[in-house]
Write an enzyme that holds these catalytic residues in place. Sequence first.
Site, PDB file in Angstrom:
ATOM      1  N   LYS A  96      -0.527 -25.572 100.590  1.00  0.00           N
ATOM      2  CA  LYS A  96      -1.060 -25.695 102.013  1.00  0.00           C
ATOM      3  C   LYS A  96      -0.123 -24.369 102.401  1.00  0.00           C
ATOM      4  O   LYS A  96      -0.905 -23.664 103.246  1.00  0.00           O
ATOM      5  CB  LYS A  96      -0.711 -26.904 102.405  1.00  0.00           C
ATOM      6  CG  LYS A  96      -1.782 -28.129 102.017  1.00  0.00           C
ATOM      7  CD  LYS A  96      -1.803 -29.131 103.044  1.00  0.00           C
ATOM      8  CE  LYS A  96      -0.313 -29.589 103.421  1.00  0.00           C
ATOM      9  NZ  LYS A  96      -0.238 -30.440 102.365  1.00  0.00           N
ATOM     10  N   GLU A 151       6.640 -32.378 112.415  1.00  0.00           N
ATOM     11  CA  GLU A 151       7.164 -31.997 111.223  1.00  0.00           C
ATOM     12  C   GLU A 151       8.369 -32.474 110.969  1.00  0.00           C
ATOM     13  O   GLU A 151       9.317 -32.552 111.853  1.00  0.00           O
ATOM     14  CB  GLU A 151       7.146 -30.503 111.391  1.00  0.00           C
ATOM     15  CG  GLU A 151       5.844 -29.678 111.390  1.00  0.00           C
ATOM     16  CD  GLU A 151       5.334 -29.232 110.132  1.00  0.00           C
ATOM     17  OE1 GLU A 151       6.032 -28.468 109.319  1.00  0.00           O
ATOM     18  OE2 GLU A 151       4.574 -30.046 109.509  1.00  0.00           O
ATOM     19  N   ARG A 152       9.050 -32.185 109.635  1.00  0.00           N
ATOM     20  CA  ARG A 152      10.364 -32.584 109.291  1.00  0.00           C
ATOM     21  C   ARG A 152      11.103 -31.408 109.405  1.00  0.00           C
ATOM     22  O   ARG A 152      10.371 -30.127 109.350  1.00  0.00           O
ATOM     23  CB  ARG A 152      10.444 -32.854 107.845  1.00  0.00           C
ATOM     24  CG  ARG A 152       9.782 -34.176 107.486  1.00  0.00           C
ATOM     25  CD  ARG A 152       9.729 -34.351 105.608  1.00  0.00           C
ATOM     26  NE  ARG A 152       8.832 -35.578 105.390  1.00  0.00           N
ATOM     27  CZ  ARG A 152       7.668 -35.837 105.410  1.00  0.00           C
ATOM     28  NH1 ARG A 152       6.914 -34.558 105.574  1.00  0.00           N
ATOM     29  NH2 ARG A 152       7.042 -37.029 105.159  1.00  0.00           N
TER      30      ARG A 152
END
Length: 466
Positions: A163, A189-190
């Site tokens: 991705k 998001e991390r």
Amino acid sequence: MQQNIQTKDLCPGTVLSVWGSVIDVYFPHQLPPMQSELHAGAHNEIVIEVLSQLNSHTIRGIALTSTRGLSRGVKVINTGHPLRVPVGRQLLGRMLNVFGETIDLGKPIEGANLRSIHHESPALVERPPRSEIFKTGIKAIDLLSPLERGGKAGLFGGAGVGKTVLITELIHNVVGEHKGVSLFCGIGERCREAEELYREMNQAGVLDNTVMVFGQMNEPPGARYRVGHAALTMAEYFRDDQRQDVLLLIDNIFRFIQAGTEVSGLMGELPSRVGYQPTLASDLAGLEERICTTTNGSITSVQAVYVPADDFTDPSAVHTFAHLSTSVVLSRKRAAAGLYPAIDLLNSSSKMLMPPLVGERHYRVAQDVRETLANFEDLKDIIAMLGLEELSREDQRIVNRARRLERFLTQPFFSTEQFTSYQGKFVSLDDTLHGCERILNDEFHDVPERALYMIGVIEEAEKVVL
């Protein structure tokens, strides 16, 4: 007189109660309007957005920052305006948070214009009444799942199937071909993912034409809920003021819905089906409908989509799919076979793939390619049991074409040049169609499959053979 009224309107309030991220504030004179930005704390570091007016003197808001240290009786300042973010070309190459503050350890952004994150979607009269193909230069996408200029595409795929590589390549091609800019919005998001993406984009050389906006997983739900609106406001500046094509990448749109559910629950709203907020459809539409083409330019969006428990009847999936015009599915099986980009050629689809929009030739070639690949998929079980030699001559020709089509639709990327020995290729749609037509006509029946692997135009395969 006007100055006295304005001073009275902006008279500070006091905190009545704090429940986690939900704060009730009392204003003695004038209530701040909905979606106003309020500040509290010793250094005004706590940002609150007004979400409801409980009575003539009390508002209920959601904190976009931590409420640590906030207590009853603390003074709350009404800024007199909604949440605003900076816009302008000085944002390019920077990593920002929901407030437009830099988080990349670089210098703060100074002198930029500030705009409200809340805008209505463009009126229908401002949108051209036609659909256009947004050409990416990636063969598998342009052929079988073409993107719509000003449309929304869903990117489906698990971890490790490419991705991020596909996203960086799309950014590179948009900058080169469309002279546009890209905007990456990370919702939930991390921090590891954000840091890795920043580093990879920098190494790939696409960061200078990209703005990155993050509302990370550890931030309050209010920040994650509004980061998409902040990113869209920045994108609208490039579309409307700079008249450029903008590629907006959102990862992950489900996290926006999830943050909205958290905010709704905190505000005490009655949940609807499966626990989602009752305003799920309108909340998502308020964000998605701002992504469109106008007479000035276009915002084309590619959104990573997480489907909870692979249940496509989940309300979040149903409402998200209603806005998408293209689905790009990434396959772990293709990635394991080394066929990059690992796009599932049969499961990826687009509403744009119709003769009036793409033309008779494109539609015919795409259908022939899909039919050949589908027949090959049906024959795989027979080949595994009996071997290729037991197939009829026609079926052997189908397998021959399909295997060469699969390899021709691989492509070396500019963003991976430093990791592989292949030079990146941008392939026009005409070259893609021409190559597929020649393979379908059995012109490469005797050419080794490896000659078609990781090439750009079909003529490169002939050079390999020679």
